[in-house]
Design a protein around this motif. Structure first.
Motif, PDB file in Angstrom:
ATOM      1  N   GLU A  24       1.212  -8.636  15.894  1.00 50.10           N
ATOM      2  CA  GLU A  24       0.745  -7.904  14.664  1.00 50.10           C
ATOM      3  C   GLU A  24      -0.829  -7.714  14.779  1.00 50.10           C
ATOM      4  N   ARG A  61      -3.262  -3.989  15.407  1.00 47.87           N
ATOM      5  CA  ARG A  61      -4.338  -3.316  14.444  1.00 47.87           C
ATOM      6  C   ARG A  61      -5.186  -2.445  15.204  1.00 47.87           C
ATOM      7  N   ARG A 105      -2.732  -2.282   9.391  1.00 50.25           N
ATOM      8  CA  ARG A 105      -2.083  -3.349   9.134  1.00 50.25           C
ATOM      9  C   ARG A 105      -0.642  -3.273   9.700  1.00 50.25           C
ATOM     10  N   ALA A 150       3.245  -5.790  10.321  1.00 53.67           N
ATOM     11  CA  ALA A 150       3.844  -7.227  10.026  1.00 53.67           C
ATOM     12  C   ALA A 150       5.121  -6.862  10.746  1.00 53.67           C
ATOM     13  N   SER A 193       0.855  -1.122   0.094  1.00 54.34           N
ATOM     14  CA  SER A 193      -0.183  -0.114  -0.033  1.00 54.34           C
ATOM     15  C   SER A 193       1.044   1.204   0.064  1.00 54.34           C
ATOM     16  N   GLU A 249       0.865   0.107   8.066  1.00 51.23           N
ATOM     17  CA  GLU A 249       0.014   0.957   7.244  1.00 51.23           C
ATOM     18  C   GLU A 249      -0.823   1.864   8.559  1.00 51.23           C
TER      19      GLU A 249
END
Length: 276
Positions: free
Chosen positions: A222, A226, A203, A205, A166, A194
Motif C-alpha cells: 500500500e 502511493r 491512497r 488499500a 472518497s 483513490e
C-alpha cells in the motif's frame, strides 16, 4: 432452547444463556451441525428490529448485521463498494446470498470468508451490543484467529460500519476457486484505490484472504503504491506477501497460494485502477 427475540435488548438477554449461539441466515450454522444434534441454545436474530438494511450517513455507511448479500448486490452504493458487491455475488449460490448475512460471514471467522478482504480494504468496523452497552471494534481486531472473534459472552453484532469513502475511490475483488459457484475460496484479493487528477494513486488499500488464519492487509505494498501512475500490478512482488501464512490443504498448496496471490493482487489493483 430456541429464542426468537424482536429487540436488541431481548437478543442480548437470550445470548446470556450458557453456550448460546446466534443465528442469522443459518447458512453456516446448520451445515456445521449435519449429523449431530443442535444441543446449544439458539438465538434467532432474523426478526430483531433494526438489524437489517443499509443506511448512508454523513461520515459512514452502516450495514445492519442481518443485511443479506443480495441486499448488498442490489443496493445503490458508491464505486468504492464495487469490490464488496463482487464478493457478495461469490458467496455460495443465489439461495445462500438471499439468506446469508454480512455479520454471519464475519462471525463465522473462516479464513476463506468472501466478505472479509473487501471489508478490510474499506477500513470497516464492527458494532457490538450486550446488556452492558455498545462498543465498536475495527474489523482487523474483531476476527482474532481461525474461527475466533472478539465477541464476549452475551454480545451480538449489530452492524458493520464503513467510513464514507472518497468519491474518487474505486475497488475490485478477485476470487480463485475450483468452480464458479458453491466453492470455498482458494485465494482472494481485494483492492481500493483513490486516483488523483494527475492519474496517480493517492491512497491504496489491499487485502488478501484464504492465505493466512485471518485475512491480511498488505501495508508495505500500500505504501509503495502511493504516488504511482500506470499499471499498479507492475510493482507487486513476493516481498509484499511476507505477512501471509498460507497452508497446504485439499484445495491448494501453500506455494501455489503465494503464487496465486501475486496474480490476484495484481489483477485486483489493475481492475480498481481501470487499467486491466
Amino acid at each position: 432452547m430456541y429464542a426468537r427475540p424482536k429487540t436488541i435488548a431481548e437478543a442480548t438477554h437470550a445470548m446470556a444463556a450458557e453456550g448460546a449461539l446466534a443465528v442469522g441466515g443459518g447458512t453456516d450454522v446448520y451445515p456445521a451441525h449435519v449429523g449431530r444434534p443442535l444441543s446449544r441454545p439458539l438465538v434467532d436474530l432474523s426478526r430483531v428490529e433494526g438489524l437489517r438494511g443499509i443506511s448512508e450517513m454523513a461520515e459512514c455507511i452502516r450495514f445492519g448485521a442481518s443485511t443479506t448479500w443480495t441486499d448488498i448486490v442490489r443496493a445503490e452504493l458508491p464505486p468504492a463498494f464495487d469490490g464488496l458487491k463482487a464478493a457478495a455475488r461469490e458467496v455460495g449460490s443465489i439461495q445462500i446470498q438471499n439468506r446469508g448475512t454480512i455479520a454471519g460471514n464475519l462471525c463465522n471467522a473462516s479464513p476463506a470468508a468472501d466478505g472479509v478482504p473487501p471489508l478490510l480494504s474499506l477500513d470497516a468496523s464492527v458494532e457490538l451490543a450486550s446488556p452492558a452497552g455498545r462498543r465498536v471494534l475495527p474489523l482487523a481486531s474483531f476476527i482474532t484467529g481461525y474461527r475466533r472473534t472478539a465477541l464476549a459472552p452475551g454480545e451480538i453484532v449489530t452492524a458493520v460500519i464503513v467510513p464514507r469513502p472518497s468519491p474518487a475511490a474505486r475497488s475490485a475483488f478477485v476470487k480463485l476457486g475450483a468452480r464458479r459457484y458453491l466453492v470455498i475460496s482458494i485465494l482472494m484479493a481485494a483492492a481500493v484505490l483513490e486516483i488523483d487528477s494527475q492519474g496517480r494513486i493517492a491512497r491504496a488499500a489491499v487485502a488478501v484472504g484464504a492465505a493466512s488464519p485471518v485475512a491480511q492487509r498488505l501495508p508495505e505494498l500500500e505504501a509503495e503504491l502511493r504516488g504511482l501512475a500506470g499499471k499498479p500490478s507492475a510493482i507487486v512482488a513476493p516481498r509484499h506477501l511476507s505477512g501471509l501464512a498460507p497452508i497446504d490443504d485439499v484445495r491448494a498448496t501453500a506455494a501455489y497460494r503465494l503464487e496465486a496471490a501475486l496474480s490476484a493482487v495484481g489483477e485486483a489493483l489493475d481492475l480498481a485502477a481501470g487499467v486491466a
